[in-house]
Scaffold this active site. Structure first.
Site, PDB file in Angstrom:
ATOM      1  N   ARG A  10       0.793  -1.165  -0.211  1.00  0.00           N
ATOM      2  CA  ARG A  10      -0.143  -0.055  -0.072  1.00  0.00           C
ATOM      3  C   ARG A  10       0.720   1.240  -0.025  1.00  0.00           C
ATOM      4  O   ARG A  10       1.959   1.245   0.451  1.00  0.00           O
ATOM      5  CB  ARG A  10      -0.838   0.128   1.258  1.00  0.00           C
ATOM      6  CG  ARG A  10      -1.794   1.217   1.158  1.00  0.00           C
ATOM      7  CD  ARG A  10      -2.782   1.375   2.260  1.00  0.00           C
ATOM      8  NE  ARG A  10      -3.649   2.272   2.338  1.00  0.00           N
ATOM      9  CZ  ARG A  10      -4.106   2.934   3.711  1.00  0.00           C
ATOM     10  NH1 ARG A  10      -3.813   2.552   4.623  1.00  0.00           N
ATOM     11  NH2 ARG A  10      -4.913   4.009   3.356  1.00  0.00           N
ATOM     12  N   HIS A  11       0.362   2.165  -0.694  1.00  0.00           N
ATOM     13  CA  HIS A  11       1.032   3.522  -0.545  1.00  0.00           C
ATOM     14  C   HIS A  11       1.336   4.244   0.660  1.00  0.00           C
ATOM     15  O   HIS A  11       0.608   3.937   1.705  1.00  0.00           O
ATOM     16  CB  HIS A  11       0.649   4.565  -1.803  1.00  0.00           C
ATOM     17  CG  HIS A  11      -0.965   4.956  -1.181  1.00  0.00           C
ATOM     18  ND1 HIS A  11      -1.338   5.895  -0.107  1.00  0.00           N
ATOM     19  CD2 HIS A  11      -2.132   4.286  -1.320  1.00  0.00           C
ATOM     20  CE1 HIS A  11      -2.609   5.725   0.194  1.00  0.00           C
ATOM     21  NE2 HIS A  11      -2.947   4.966  -0.502  1.00  0.00           N
ATOM     22  N   ARG A  61       0.451   9.106  -5.341  1.00  0.00           N
ATOM     23  CA  ARG A  61       0.939   8.565  -3.945  1.00  0.00           C
ATOM     24  C   ARG A  61       1.393   7.493  -4.049  1.00  0.00           C
ATOM     25  O   ARG A  61       2.463   6.858  -3.345  1.00  0.00           O
ATOM     26  CB  ARG A  61      -0.234   8.838  -3.102  1.00  0.00           C
ATOM     27  CG  ARG A  61      -1.539   7.845  -3.548  1.00  0.00           C
ATOM     28  CD  ARG A  61      -2.957   7.902  -2.527  1.00  0.00           C
ATOM     29  NE  ARG A  61      -3.835   7.328  -2.794  1.00  0.00           N
ATOM     30  CZ  ARG A  61      -5.053   7.748  -3.463  1.00  0.00           C
ATOM     31  NH1 ARG A  61      -4.914   8.862  -4.461  1.00  0.00           N
ATOM     32  NH2 ARG A  61      -5.859   7.055  -3.806  1.00  0.00           N
ATOM     33  N   GLU A  85      -6.648   2.736  -7.352  1.00  0.00           N
ATOM     34  CA  GLU A  85      -7.639   2.373  -6.033  1.00  0.00           C
ATOM     35  C   GLU A  85      -9.170   2.292  -6.936  1.00  0.00           C
ATOM     36  O   GLU A  85      -9.530   2.549  -7.808  1.00  0.00           O
ATOM     37  CB  GLU A  85      -7.730   3.664  -5.333  1.00  0.00           C
ATOM     38  CG  GLU A  85      -8.568   3.771  -4.059  1.00  0.00           C
ATOM     39  CD  GLU A  85      -8.323   2.294  -3.337  1.00  0.00           C
ATOM     40  OE1 GLU A  85      -8.433   1.267  -3.683  1.00  0.00           O
ATOM     41  OE2 GLU A  85      -8.272   2.509  -1.864  1.00  0.00           O
ATOM     42  N   HIS A 153      -3.441   0.375  -3.399  1.00  0.00           N
ATOM     43  CA  HIS A 153      -4.117   0.979  -2.655  1.00  0.00           C
ATOM     44  C   HIS A 153      -4.828   0.019  -1.739  1.00  0.00           C
ATOM     45  O   HIS A 153      -5.276  -0.991  -1.986  1.00  0.00           O
ATOM     46  CB  HIS A 153      -5.094   2.001  -3.210  1.00  0.00           C
ATOM     47  CG  HIS A 153      -4.488   2.794  -4.363  1.00  0.00           C
ATOM     48  ND1 HIS A 153      -3.929   4.142  -4.035  1.00  0.00           N
ATOM     49  CD2 HIS A 153      -4.067   2.400  -5.505  1.00  0.00           C
ATOM     50  CE1 HIS A 153      -3.530   4.813  -5.074  1.00  0.00           C
ATOM     51  NE2 HIS A 153      -3.329   3.761  -5.953  1.00  0.00           N
TER      52      HIS A 153
END
Length: 227
Positions: A10-11, A61, A85, A153
């Site tokens: 995940r970012h 991101r 996402e 995401h």
């Protein structure tokens, strides 16, 4: 031929994460804490995982997180919008309270695990389908000794895990959410005829186990106090 393992990352944190706003496909940058998280996790990852290919969402991101991690390996991330996402349509950018005020029944259903019916919100099964398609497409181009890393995401990763484990992403809630710049690892199931083709070996692994959840989420100042 296919990659032997898949690592889903995940970012890092954004201002929307900090404010508890639903991001979806809003293209918002990492904040200072998010960049620190990416740098910190990258150092940990290089000690335990050696990806030969890094795939990233096209949202900033995720790209910034992927490039920070990739720089530690000398690997340039491949950008693909299929790992972005889940779209939350008109809910994006809102807090839970703001969404609940305008769509009380749908918000309550969503929090309970059901699919919202608001126009523009992407179905979980559609997210799982696009995520798994691009992940397996890339994995198929790799050797069984190699690892594919995917920087994406929270909601998208949950859907991908469900799909890779042969579960219905619409109803299956078998894993908890992901912390920022934490990762899940799946290994190819090599037993003849075994189903599903992948098995989950690790989930939501990362530096918060050392720093503590609150210190990890809030950044270096709290980390230094905690230590």
């Amino acid at each position: 031929m296919t990659a032997g393992s898949i690592v889903l990352v995940r970012h890092g944190r954004t201002a929307y994460n900090a404010a508890m706003r639903l991001q979806g496909q809003v293209d918002i940058d990492l904040d200072e804490v998010g960049q620190w998280q990416a740098e910190t996790s990258a150092k940990v990852l290089t000690e335990i995982i050696a990806p030969t290919r890094i795939l990233t969402s096209d949202l900033n991101r995720a790209i910034a997180t992927a490039r920070t991690i990739g720089a530690c390996y000398g690997v340039e991330p491949i950008i693909d919008k299929r790992v972005r996402e889940r779209s939350f349509g008109p809910w994006e950018g809102m807090t839970g309270e703001e969404i609940s005020a305008r769509w009380p029944e749908e918000f309550a259903a969503w929090r309970g695990g059901s699919e919202p019916t608001t126009v523009g919100i992407e179905l979980k099964r559609d997210v799982a389908e696009r995520m798994c398609a691009v992940i397996l497409e890339n994995a198929a181009q790799m050797a069984d000794s190699e690892t594919l890393m995917v920087v994406s995401h929270g909601a998208a990763i949950s859907c991908a895990i469900a799909g890779l484990l042969g579960q219905d992403a619409t109803s299956w809630r078998g894993v908890a959410g992901m912390s920022n710049v934490h990762w899940s690892r799946l290994a190819r199931n090599t037993s003849p005829g075994a189903e599903p083709a992948w098995r989950l070996e690790q989930h939501n692994v990362g530096p918060s186990v050392v720093y503590g959840k609150k210190a990890w989420e809030n950044g270096p100042a709290d980390v230094f106090v905690a230590l």
